[in-house]
Design a protein around this motif. Structure first.
Motif, PDB file in Angstrom:
ATOM      1  N   ALA A 106       0.783  -1.357   0.099  1.00 60.17           N
ATOM      2  CA  ALA A 106       0.070  -0.351   0.104  1.00 60.17           C
ATOM      3  C   ALA A 106       1.211   0.997   0.091  1.00 60.17           C
ATOM      4  O   ALA A 106       0.744   2.235  -0.894  1.00 60.17           O
ATOM      5  CB  ALA A 106      -0.876   0.250   1.133  1.00 60.17           C
ATOM      6  N   ILE A 107       1.960   1.145   1.425  1.00 63.27           N
ATOM      7  CA  ILE A 107       3.176   2.663   0.949  1.00 63.27           C
ATOM      8  C   ILE A 107       3.204   2.562   0.151  1.00 63.27           C
ATOM      9  O   ILE A 107       3.605   3.687  -0.640  1.00 63.27           O
ATOM     10  CB  ILE A 107       3.773   2.509   2.268  1.00 63.27           C
ATOM     11  N   GLY A 108       4.169   1.676  -0.849  1.00 61.86           N
ATOM     12  CA  GLY A 108       4.955   1.275  -1.923  1.00 61.86           C
ATOM     13  C   GLY A 108       4.108   1.711  -3.111  1.00 61.86           C
ATOM     14  O   GLY A 108       4.487   2.720  -4.283  1.00 61.86           O
ATOM     15  N   SER A 109       2.978   1.498  -2.759  1.00 63.21           N
ATOM     16  CA  SER A 109       2.481   1.917  -4.491  1.00 63.21           C
ATOM     17  C   SER A 109       1.838   3.201  -5.016  1.00 63.21           C
ATOM     18  O   SER A 109       1.762   3.940  -5.973  1.00 63.21           O
ATOM     19  CB  SER A 109       0.514   1.016  -4.264  1.00 63.21           C
ATOM     20  N   VAL A 110       2.122   4.180  -3.446  1.00 59.00           N
ATOM     21  CA  VAL A 110       2.317   5.562  -3.452  1.00 59.00           C
ATOM     22  C   VAL A 110       3.283   6.060  -3.302  1.00 59.00           C
ATOM     23  O   VAL A 110       3.383   6.970  -4.381  1.00 59.00           O
ATOM     24  CB  VAL A 110       1.031   6.098  -1.948  1.00 59.00           C
ATOM     25  N   SER A 111       4.411   5.566  -2.767  1.00 56.96           N
ATOM     26  CA  SER A 111       5.585   6.315  -2.779  1.00 56.96           C
ATOM     27  C   SER A 111       6.635   6.113  -3.496  1.00 56.96           C
ATOM     28  O   SER A 111       7.710   6.960  -4.392  1.00 56.96           O
ATOM     29  CB  SER A 111       6.456   6.321  -1.020  1.00 56.96           C
ATOM     30  N   TYR A 211       8.580  -4.821 -10.324  1.00 55.37           N
ATOM     31  CA  TYR A 211       9.420  -4.956 -10.085  1.00 55.37           C
ATOM     32  C   TYR A 211      10.034  -4.066  -8.015  1.00 55.37           C
ATOM     33  O   TYR A 211      10.617  -5.096  -7.444  1.00 55.37           O
ATOM     34  CB  TYR A 211      10.812  -4.935 -10.454  1.00 55.37           C
ATOM     35  N   LYS A 212      10.340  -2.641  -8.342  1.00 56.67           N
ATOM     36  CA  LYS A 212      10.276  -2.098  -7.032  1.00 56.67           C
ATOM     37  C   LYS A 212       9.307  -2.115  -6.515  1.00 56.67           C
ATOM     38  O   LYS A 212       9.958  -2.656  -4.613  1.00 56.67           O
ATOM     39  CB  LYS A 212      10.661  -0.307  -7.067  1.00 56.67           C
ATOM     40  N   LEU A 213       8.505  -2.456  -6.626  1.00 55.66           N
ATOM     41  CA  LEU A 213       6.982  -2.527  -5.017  1.00 55.66           C
ATOM     42  C   LEU A 213       7.433  -4.063  -4.474  1.00 55.66           C
ATOM     43  O   LEU A 213       6.985  -4.009  -3.242  1.00 55.66           O
ATOM     44  CB  LEU A 213       5.221  -1.968  -5.669  1.00 55.66           C
ATOM     45  N   LEU A 214       7.272  -5.238  -5.609  1.00 51.85           N
ATOM     46  CA  LEU A 214       7.592  -6.063  -5.210  1.00 51.85           C
ATOM     47  C   LEU A 214       9.076  -6.324  -3.872  1.00 51.85           C
ATOM     48  O   LEU A 214       8.859  -7.043  -2.617  1.00 51.85           O
ATOM     49  CB  LEU A 214       7.866  -7.547  -5.774  1.00 51.85           C
ATOM     50  N   CYS A 215      10.324  -5.729  -4.065  1.00 55.06           N
ATOM     51  CA  CYS A 215      11.115  -6.004  -3.484  1.00 55.06           C
ATOM     52  C   CYS A 215      10.890  -4.811  -2.055  1.00 55.06           C
ATOM     53  O   CYS A 215      11.558  -5.360  -0.862  1.00 55.06           O
ATOM     54  CB  CYS A 215      12.352  -5.261  -4.144  1.00 55.06           C
ATOM     55  N   PHE A 216      10.139  -4.334  -2.354  1.00 54.99           N
ATOM     56  CA  PHE A 216       9.769  -3.173  -1.655  1.00 54.99           C
ATOM     57  C   PHE A 216       8.664  -3.696  -0.633  1.00 54.99           C
ATOM     58  O   PHE A 216       8.297  -3.964   0.625  1.00 54.99           O
ATOM     59  CB  PHE A 216       8.782  -2.017  -1.695  1.00 54.99           C
ATOM     60  N   ALA A 217       7.719  -4.574  -0.719  1.00 50.62           N
ATOM     61  CA  ALA A 217       7.095  -5.679   0.034  1.00 50.62           C
ATOM     62  C   ALA A 217       7.430  -6.260   0.713  1.00 50.62           C
ATOM     63  O   ALA A 217       6.907  -7.065   2.013  1.00 50.62           O
ATOM     64  CB  ALA A 217       6.357  -6.017  -1.095  1.00 50.62           C
ATOM     65  N   ILE A 218       8.802  -7.264  -0.292  1.00 49.08           N
ATOM     66  CA  ILE A 218       9.495  -8.190   0.722  1.00 49.08           C
ATOM     67  C   ILE A 218      10.030  -7.739   1.489  1.00 49.08           C
ATOM     68  O   ILE A 218      10.619  -8.470   3.377  1.00 49.08           O
ATOM     69  CB  ILE A 218      10.420  -8.760  -0.510  1.00 49.08           C
ATOM     70  N   ALA A 219      10.942  -6.410   1.072  1.00 50.18           N
ATOM     71  CA  ALA A 219      11.688  -6.066   2.553  1.00 50.18           C
ATOM     72  C   ALA A 219      10.695  -5.595   3.808  1.00 50.18           C
ATOM     73  O   ALA A 219      10.654  -6.149   5.059  1.00 50.18           O
ATOM     74  CB  ALA A 219      12.246  -4.790   2.345  1.00 50.18           C
ATOM     75  N   GLY A 220       9.609  -5.111   3.559  1.00 51.94           N
ATOM     76  CA  GLY A 220       8.761  -4.821   4.710  1.00 51.94           C
ATOM     77  C   GLY A 220       8.047  -6.027   5.434  1.00 51.94           C
ATOM     78  O   GLY A 220       8.178  -6.780   6.463  1.00 51.94           O
ATOM     79  N   SER A 221       8.100  -7.437   4.889  1.00 48.28           N
ATOM     80  CA  SER A 221       7.480  -8.112   5.223  1.00 48.28           C
ATOM     81  C   SER A 221       8.231  -9.015   6.084  1.00 48.28           C
ATOM     82  O   SER A 221       7.787  -9.472   7.756  1.00 48.28           O
ATOM     83  CB  SER A 221       7.211  -9.476   4.022  1.00 48.28           C
ATOM     84  N   ILE A 222       9.800  -8.593   6.215  1.00 50.69           N
ATOM     85  CA  ILE A 222      11.008  -9.355   6.667  1.00 50.69           C
ATOM     86  C   ILE A 222      10.919  -8.679   7.745  1.00 50.69           C
ATOM     87  O   ILE A 222      11.280  -9.089   9.285  1.00 50.69           O
ATOM     88  CB  ILE A 222      12.094  -9.686   6.438  1.00 50.69           C
ATOM     89  N   ALA A 223      11.324  -7.664   8.091  1.00 48.17           N
ATOM     90  CA  ALA A 223      10.911  -6.360   8.538  1.00 48.17           C
ATOM     91  C   ALA A 223       9.892  -6.769  10.095  1.00 48.17           C
ATOM     92  O   ALA A 223      10.358  -6.432  11.209  1.00 48.17           O
ATOM     93  CB  ALA A 223      11.260  -4.847   8.400  1.00 48.17           C
ATOM     94  N   SER A 224       8.365  -6.990   9.826  1.00 53.19           N
ATOM     95  CA  SER A 224       7.549  -7.057  10.181  1.00 53.19           C
ATOM     96  C   SER A 224       8.144  -8.766  11.111  1.00 53.19           C
ATOM     97  O   SER A 224       7.387  -8.256  11.970  1.00 53.19           O
ATOM     98  CB  SER A 224       6.556  -7.236   9.329  1.00 53.19           C
TER      99      SER A 224
END
Length: 323
Positions: A106-111, A211-224
């Motif tokens: 959600a955040i990545g799709s905007v930022s 590509y960037k959005l998926l990378c951003f989401a993977i990083a967010g998932s591991i941080a969580s």
């Protein structure tokens, strides 16, 4: 000949470090120094979240000041579910990861539609919005945070710090290995190529945004996931985990360790937290001395601690070889 986008690790060094980490609780117990078992668990958790930030910052070129949003959200998922009677780690930890993934999408799709300072400011704004949201949730502790009645149920005796340590070690090892394989996969090489020249990658037909959005989401998932582990470590969830200063600390860890190095997040987290631990034992003004040390490290090693072996090797080469 390997590509410059390939990042290798030393199997001997990795195996040696893993063996030391496996033996550590036994040695700490033998010498009656159990305090360090908890400290090392904390180091591994921060190494994991710093490495997830390094994925988007160091390899993806996305300078996010909102990574704490995912870290803190993962911790709050565990705390809120436990308050409603869900104590199983097999439920709450995957839910924390899923929450981080969806939130990052959600955040990545905007930022990610912006670049440069605008991207930094938007990620910072989202993290601060979540911080104030959790501060306002009085049912979940508000500004004081949320205490956990117990650690998540895994089937092990989680009240035993050694059991928790080994669980953190296993999870950290698995996800750091996944990050290593991801960075060296086709996906990881595309992400690194986008960092080098985004316009060219768009021109040759790569869906750069996806590509960037998926990378951003993977990083967010591991941080969580790291946030879920920290909630269990502290048995307390604080809104400070979502504050922008937490994002800043994570970014300092990555810069200190080495942006774009596989070991950058790990080294940065370990060195920074150990410096905090040692200096705070000597003076209440430890932040001043920590700042001076960090400044010296960045000035002497602008590419981070992970670049030290390369700098050492280049210094040993004769001048004729360097020409």
């Amino acid at each position: 000949m390997q590509s410059s986008l390939h990042h290798s690790i030393s199997r001997k060094s990795s195996t040696g470090i893993l063996l030391v980490l496996l033996a550590f609780p036994l040695l700490a117990t033998y010498f009656a120094q159990e305090f360090y078992i908890g400290l090392l668990s904390r180091l591994m958790i921060f190494a994991l979240v710093a490495s997830s930030l390094n994925l988007i910052l160091g390899f993806g070129g996305m300078i996010s000041l909102g990574h704490a949003a995912f870290f803190g959200s993962g911790a709050y998922v565990v705390g809120i579910l436990m308050q409603h009677g869900v104590t199983s780690a097999w439920i709450s930890w995957p839910v924390a990861m899923l929450t981080g993934f969806v939130l990052a999408l959600a955040i990545g799709s905007v930022s990610l539609r912006t670049r440069g300072v605008y991207f930094i400011m938007i990620t910072l704004a989202f993290a601060q919005m979540l911080y104030f949201l959790f501060v306002s949730l009085k049912n979940y502790g508000g500004d004081d945070g949320l205490s956990l009645a117990q650690r998540s149920v895994t089937g092990l005796d989680m009240s035993n710090d050694s059991n928790f340590y080994y669980l953190v070690l296993a999870i950290s090892t698995i996800f750091l290995f996944i990050l290593y394989r991801l960075i060296n996969s086709r996906f990881g090489r595309v992400i690194q190529a986008i960092k080098e020249n985004e316009t060219r990658m768009e021109a040759i037909g790569y869906p750069v945004f996806r590509y960037k959005l998926l990378c951003f989401a993977i990083a967010g998932s591991i941080a969580s996931l790291a946030g879920a582990l920290l909630a269990n470590q502290n048995m307390l969830v604080s809104p400070n985990l979502l504050h922008w200063t937490q994002s800043g600390s994570l970014m300092v860890m990555v810069i200190l360790g080495g942006v774009g190095y596989l070991s950058g997040g790990i080294l940065g987290a370990v060195v920074m937290l150990m410096l905090e631990e040692i200096l705070s034992g000597y003076t209440i003004h430890w932040q001043l001395y920590l700042g001076i040390i960090l400044l010296l490290v960045v000035m002497l090693l602008p590419n981070g601690l992970a670049s030290l072996p390369q700098k050492f090797m280049s210094a040993k080469k004769p001048q004729g070889d360097q020409a």
